[in-house]
Design an enzyme around this catalytic site. Sequence first.
Site, PDB file in Angstrom:
ATOM      1  N   CYS A 287      11.730  27.900  67.954  1.00  0.00           N
ATOM      2  CA  CYS A 287      13.029  28.590  67.958  1.00  0.00           C
ATOM      3  C   CYS A 287      14.052  27.428  67.809  1.00  0.00           C
ATOM      4  O   CYS A 287      13.881  26.356  68.583  1.00  0.00           O
ATOM      5  CB  CYS A 287      13.240  29.373  69.390  1.00  0.00           C
ATOM      6  SG  CYS A 287      12.263  30.773  69.428  1.00  0.00           S
ATOM      7  N   CYS A 289      17.210  26.966  68.771  1.00  0.00           N
ATOM      8  CA  CYS A 289      18.545  26.915  69.694  1.00  0.00           C
ATOM      9  C   CYS A 289      18.953  25.609  69.991  1.00  0.00           C
ATOM     10  O   CYS A 289      20.205  25.370  69.745  1.00  0.00           O
ATOM     11  CB  CYS A 289      18.106  27.948  70.607  1.00  0.00           C
ATOM     12  SG  CYS A 289      19.492  28.162  71.696  1.00  0.00           S
ATOM     13  N   ASP A 331      51.764   1.149  61.523  1.00  0.00           N
ATOM     14  CA  ASP A 331      53.007   0.957  61.380  1.00  0.00           C
ATOM     15  C   ASP A 331      53.525  -0.239  62.488  1.00  0.00           C
ATOM     16  O   ASP A 331      53.070  -0.288  63.500  1.00  0.00           O
ATOM     17  CB  ASP A 331      53.653   2.188  61.523  1.00  0.00           C
ATOM     18  CG  ASP A 331      55.607   2.180  61.286  1.00  0.00           C
ATOM     19  OD1 ASP A 331      55.615   1.422  60.456  1.00  0.00           O
ATOM     20  OD2 ASP A 331      56.098   2.845  62.111  1.00  0.00           O
ATOM     21  N   THR A 333      57.386  -0.138  63.932  1.00  0.00           N
ATOM     22  CA  THR A 333      58.227   0.544  64.880  1.00  0.00           C
ATOM     23  C   THR A 333      57.904   1.881  65.372  1.00  0.00           C
ATOM     24  O   THR A 333      57.432   2.792  64.799  1.00  0.00           O
ATOM     25  CB  THR A 333      59.754   0.501  64.228  1.00  0.00           C
ATOM     26  OG1 THR A 333      60.211  -0.599  63.636  1.00  0.00           O
ATOM     27  CG2 THR A 333      60.803   1.197  64.986  1.00  0.00           C
ATOM     28  N   ASP A 528      54.331   6.807  63.124  1.00  0.00           N
ATOM     29  CA  ASP A 528      54.777   8.011  64.023  1.00  0.00           C
ATOM     30  C   ASP A 528      56.069   8.530  63.251  1.00  0.00           C
ATOM     31  O   ASP A 528      56.756   9.493  63.664  1.00  0.00           O
ATOM     32  CB  ASP A 528      55.121   7.339  65.252  1.00  0.00           C
ATOM     33  CG  ASP A 528      56.505   6.335  65.168  1.00  0.00           C
ATOM     34  OD1 ASP A 528      56.744   5.922  64.016  1.00  0.00           O
ATOM     35  OD2 ASP A 528      57.385   6.439  65.992  1.00  0.00           O
ATOM     36  N   ASP A 614      11.955  25.235  73.902  1.00  0.00           N
ATOM     37  CA  ASP A 614      12.887  25.390  73.408  1.00  0.00           C
ATOM     38  C   ASP A 614      14.036  25.665  74.384  1.00  0.00           C
ATOM     39  O   ASP A 614      15.036  25.054  74.354  1.00  0.00           O
ATOM     40  CB  ASP A 614      12.980  26.570  72.658  1.00  0.00           C
ATOM     41  CG  ASP A 614      14.345  26.956  71.772  1.00  0.00           C
ATOM     42  OD1 ASP A 614      14.712  26.362  70.924  1.00  0.00           O
ATOM     43  OD2 ASP A 614      14.946  28.003  72.302  1.00  0.00           O
TER      44      ASP A 614
END
Length: 637
Positions: A287, A289, A331, A333, A528, A614
């Site tokens: 199985c 799962c 960046d 600032t 930003d 399983d």
Amino acid sequence: MDDHGHAHGTPASGPWWQSGKGRLTIACALALVAAYGIGLALPAAAATAFTIAMLVGLVPIARRAFAAARAGTPFSIETLMTVAAAGAVVIGATEEAAAVVLLFLVGELLEGVAAGKARDSIRALTSLMPKTARIETADGATREIPAERIAVGDVVVVRPGERIAADGLVIEGAGAVDEAPVTGESVPVVKETGASVYAGTVNGDGVLKVRVTAPAADNTIARIVRLVEEAQESKAPMERFIDRFARWYTPAVVVVALLVAVLPPLLAGAEWRDWIYKGLAVLLIGCPCALVISTPAAIAASLSSGARRGLLIKGGAALESLRDITAVAFDKTGTLTAGQPRVTGVTAFTGTDDDVLALAAGLEAQSSHPLARAILAAAEARGLALPRIEGGQAIGGKGVTGQHEGRGLFFGSAREAALRTTLAADVDVRLAQSHDAGETASVLIVDGAVAGIIALRDEPRADAAAGIARLKRAGIKAVMLTGDNMRAATAVGADLGIEVRAELLPADKARIVGEMQASGVRVAKVGDGINDAPALAAADIGIAMGGGSDVALETADAAILHGRVGDVAAMIDLSRRTMRNIHQNIALALGLKGVFLVTTLIGVTGLWPAILADTGATVLVTLNALRLLSGGPKAND
């Protein structure tokens, strides 16, 4: 229900025993206990009693198997379970059939409870919101209203010990605010006039008046919950691979189980009952799962854990890609710096300093950039009336233009100003002085002539140097990409120990990101503002810093809500821990199956251990994934 027909849902709200799966599991357990009692009292009726006990649990499972088959998934785990249990009854192993069904239900129940913790951990944030808020009326009095009725612009009065009911800016008062439930910051943060506060945080001392900046449906907590729930629906490449693998794996298991059951009796004259029993055990072992849930369980826990610390990652694909980042482009600032610059000087070449500041503030009135906010704050502090600007337009990375009383205006970088007009010697001298001081100098041009210069300075974030050092320790290169002048950028870069590329337009930033990628580097871009959007989109991962502009947040793959530079390394670390967790889960799922497959074929184990291979593995995989909820190193570690 996943692609393989198996439901991984959270139990209904309330105790587990009140859920449908809980009641079914209890009923099946009671039936099995009763069957044991009947078997002891009436041995001749034992087989019938165990068969009935098995049917109590198996009938709902068989219904789900049938529904999955009709939906196009014939090889679901419910189908394998139904065939194995029915086959066990046919060969007379009724006691084992009933026990296997009960173990399957117990495993499903535990899996649902455990998996629900990942979702509950993020949904629990909504419980931090107060039910009511105290708003200030026009006559200065206060009245209490339901928190969901708070509108943008309302003034909320928050007393000591109360939770803040909305995102906003402090307009009066000061106090230490406990942000731990939202940001993970263990030390209360002092909030004074102008500071941002978040819904759900606790005011420690002092009365605060907060002007609301976001409606209840769009405050920080609501956005976190919404983004995480959307992100959990986005599958990672690893998850998509596992799903594709499982589609072939499950039918292959059925074929192998059938061959195990029939080949030894047909070819070697072995006992049919023994090998059918082993074939049924192989069905249970196979199985898928545990394998299928190995990736989504880890990703759901990781996304929830990150969101509780202000790290929003938009889906499993972005989470997985973060692991491979080898360079981060920042960046300056508002990203490496605090984003709270202040005007340090105004120099007028025509008119007065106030005239220069008022025109610049009028041009910047609609901008959300930190430099613009600083200029507007300086104009407000001087009590200046903003002139009406017509035709205002932002030029990405260069400045803004407009008209006032028929005069053409430009306000922006010295570099762009030099392309629009000739800079006199005294202008060059003043610009040089500002740049040498690490200031950002912006030039106001009126009808083609320089009218003045405004100098601003923005200090690095408190954790910027430590955050960059942490990236370097992790083997990740850091570089600053900024439109600011080289002297001011170099001054900040020297303080932080970061490589500097300055005087860049938005297109230049995107080009440099592309050049880094072409050299084999996996690049994350952190910014930003609007001028960061092209580079955010070009990078392998775009990360919006702090509140950011709506454009930056929309373009980015992830967001750092609380503006800590160290959170970039924390986000990458979270991704790497998640991928290790997923690999552990896959190894655990396949390893247990391999061990029990061998022991079943050689006759050491049977149906009971087979279902544990399983269901037990599924529970272990889920619990292992939930370790990610505990979080990892702090941003400043």
